[in-house]
Design a protein around this motif. Sequence first.
Motif, PDB file in Angstrom:
ATOM      1  N   ALA A 136       9.292  -2.019  -2.977  1.00  0.00           N
ATOM      2  CA  ALA A 136       9.465  -1.129  -1.829  1.00  0.00           C
ATOM      3  C   ALA A 136      10.929  -0.815  -1.592  1.00  0.00           C
ATOM      4  O   ALA A 136      11.291   0.339  -1.281  1.00  0.00           O
ATOM      5  N   SER A 137      11.799  -1.800  -1.754  1.00  0.00           N
ATOM      6  CA  SER A 137      13.217  -1.583  -1.468  1.00  0.00           C
ATOM      7  C   SER A 137      13.892  -0.697  -2.499  1.00  0.00           C
ATOM      8  O   SER A 137      14.957  -0.130  -2.228  1.00  0.00           O
ATOM      9  N   ILE A 138      13.310  -0.555  -3.668  1.00  0.00           N
ATOM     10  CA  ILE A 138      13.829   0.401  -4.645  1.00  0.00           C
ATOM     11  C   ILE A 138      13.531   1.820  -4.182  1.00  0.00           C
ATOM     12  O   ILE A 138      14.354   2.733  -4.320  1.00  0.00           O
ATOM     13  N   LEU A 139      12.348   2.012  -3.614  1.00  0.00           N
ATOM     14  CA  LEU A 139      11.931   3.343  -3.165  1.00  0.00           C
ATOM     15  C   LEU A 139      12.574   3.721  -1.835  1.00  0.00           C
ATOM     16  O   LEU A 139      12.971   4.871  -1.632  1.00  0.00           O
ATOM     17  N   GLY A 158       1.807  13.062   1.848  1.00  0.00           N
ATOM     18  CA  GLY A 158       1.389  11.671   1.800  1.00  0.00           C
ATOM     19  C   GLY A 158       2.534  10.749   1.404  1.00  0.00           C
ATOM     20  O   GLY A 158       2.659   9.640   1.935  1.00  0.00           O
ATOM     21  N   VAL A 159       3.379  11.192   0.480  1.00  0.00           N
ATOM     22  CA  VAL A 159       4.529  10.396   0.066  1.00  0.00           C
ATOM     23  C   VAL A 159       5.515  10.246   1.217  1.00  0.00           C
ATOM     24  O   VAL A 159       6.055   9.154   1.457  1.00  0.00           O
ATOM     25  N   ASP A 204       0.812  -1.220   0.000  1.00  0.00           N
ATOM     26  CA  ASP A 204       0.000   0.000   0.000  1.00  0.00           C
ATOM     27  C   ASP A 204       0.846   1.270   0.000  1.00  0.00           C
ATOM     28  O   ASP A 204       0.644   2.161  -0.841  1.00  0.00           O
ATOM     29  N   PRO A 205       1.816   1.413   0.927  1.00  0.00           N
ATOM     30  CA  PRO A 205       2.636   2.634   0.877  1.00  0.00           C
ATOM     31  C   PRO A 205       3.498   2.700  -0.384  1.00  0.00           C
ATOM     32  O   PRO A 205       3.705   3.791  -0.935  1.00  0.00           O
ATOM     33  N   MET A 206       4.000   1.552  -0.858  1.00  0.00           N
ATOM     34  CA  MET A 206       4.786   1.568  -2.083  1.00  0.00           C
ATOM     35  C   MET A 206       3.962   2.100  -3.242  1.00  0.00           C
ATOM     36  O   MET A 206       4.404   2.951  -4.026  1.00  0.00           O
ATOM     37  N   GLN A 207       2.725   1.626  -3.355  1.00  0.00           N
ATOM     38  CA  GLN A 207       1.889   2.071  -4.462  1.00  0.00           C
ATOM     39  C   GLN A 207       1.464   3.534  -4.322  1.00  0.00           C
ATOM     40  O   GLN A 207       1.241   4.219  -5.323  1.00  0.00           O
ATOM     41  N   LYS A 208       1.370   4.018  -3.090  1.00  0.00           N
ATOM     42  CA  LYS A 208       1.113   5.439  -2.863  1.00  0.00           C
ATOM     43  C   LYS A 208       2.239   6.281  -3.462  1.00  0.00           C
ATOM     44  O   LYS A 208       1.995   7.287  -4.141  1.00  0.00           O
ATOM     45  N   ILE A 209       3.480   5.857  -3.233  1.00  0.00           N
ATOM     46  CA  ILE A 209       4.635   6.605  -3.741  1.00  0.00           C
ATOM     47  C   ILE A 209       4.687   6.552  -5.263  1.00  0.00           C
ATOM     48  O   ILE A 209       4.882   7.574  -5.929  1.00  0.00           O
ATOM     49  N   VAL A 210       4.495   5.365  -5.816  1.00  0.00           N
ATOM     50  CA  VAL A 210       4.535   5.213  -7.269  1.00  0.00           C
ATOM     51  C   VAL A 210       3.392   5.969  -7.926  1.00  0.00           C
ATOM     52  O   VAL A 210       3.577   6.680  -8.926  1.00  0.00           O
TER      53      VAL A 210
END
Length: 229
Positions: free
Chosen positions: A173-176, A129-130, A109-115
């Motif tokens: 997630a680990s890329i971000l 939010g990011v 969920d947080p990963m997709q928020k950032i993307v």
Amino acid sequence: MEPTLYFHPLASYCWKALIALYDSGVAFTPRLVDLGKADDRAALQALWPPARFPVLHDAAQGRVLPESTILIEYLAERHPGAAALLPTDARERLDVRLWDRVCDDHLQDPMQKIVGDRLRDAAVRDPHGVAEARTALQRAYPLFEQQLAGRTWLASDGFSLADCAALPALFYASILEPIPDGLGALHAYFERLLLRPAVQRVLEEARPWFRFFPFADAMPARFVATEPL
């Protein structure tokens, strides 16, 4: 008649389903969906009106299975090769379901928020939010480190639904937000996941598409595509 999987090779939740299918040896027909193409979107919407993938269509059973977790549970019930993805022991099965949800809720969920925010026009981005999403990822990693102490797999003695969920979540997630160096058990677990033949197949099929990932410039060199589409 084989079931058909509607998917895209770049989508993290599709990876979760593909890993389960490849790891368990379930025969299926792949149907790549490009939501930018009207015909593809219409075909997916006809099965599942929200038009979100993955979707498994088992025409022989008259079943349409959206949502990666439900799809994998369905496979575990109907296909002997997939049965181990959801343990029969009630306590172990609950642990597997718990960590499947942790992967989705606390990493995906947080990963997709950032993307998703990166894909927006600059004028409507949500930096607060990011920032919260990045903090959520860093807060989640120690949970996995603690859970993995003394374990090979995330939630059961064998490879399970939870591990199918963990790989795509951790990969993106680990890329971000890179996994901190001090979390040795988590790093080792991620490397074990990457060695799984089903995971290697999913990554190889996704490799030509990585250039379209909004954070492709941050992707580790070992995952960068070497051949064009």
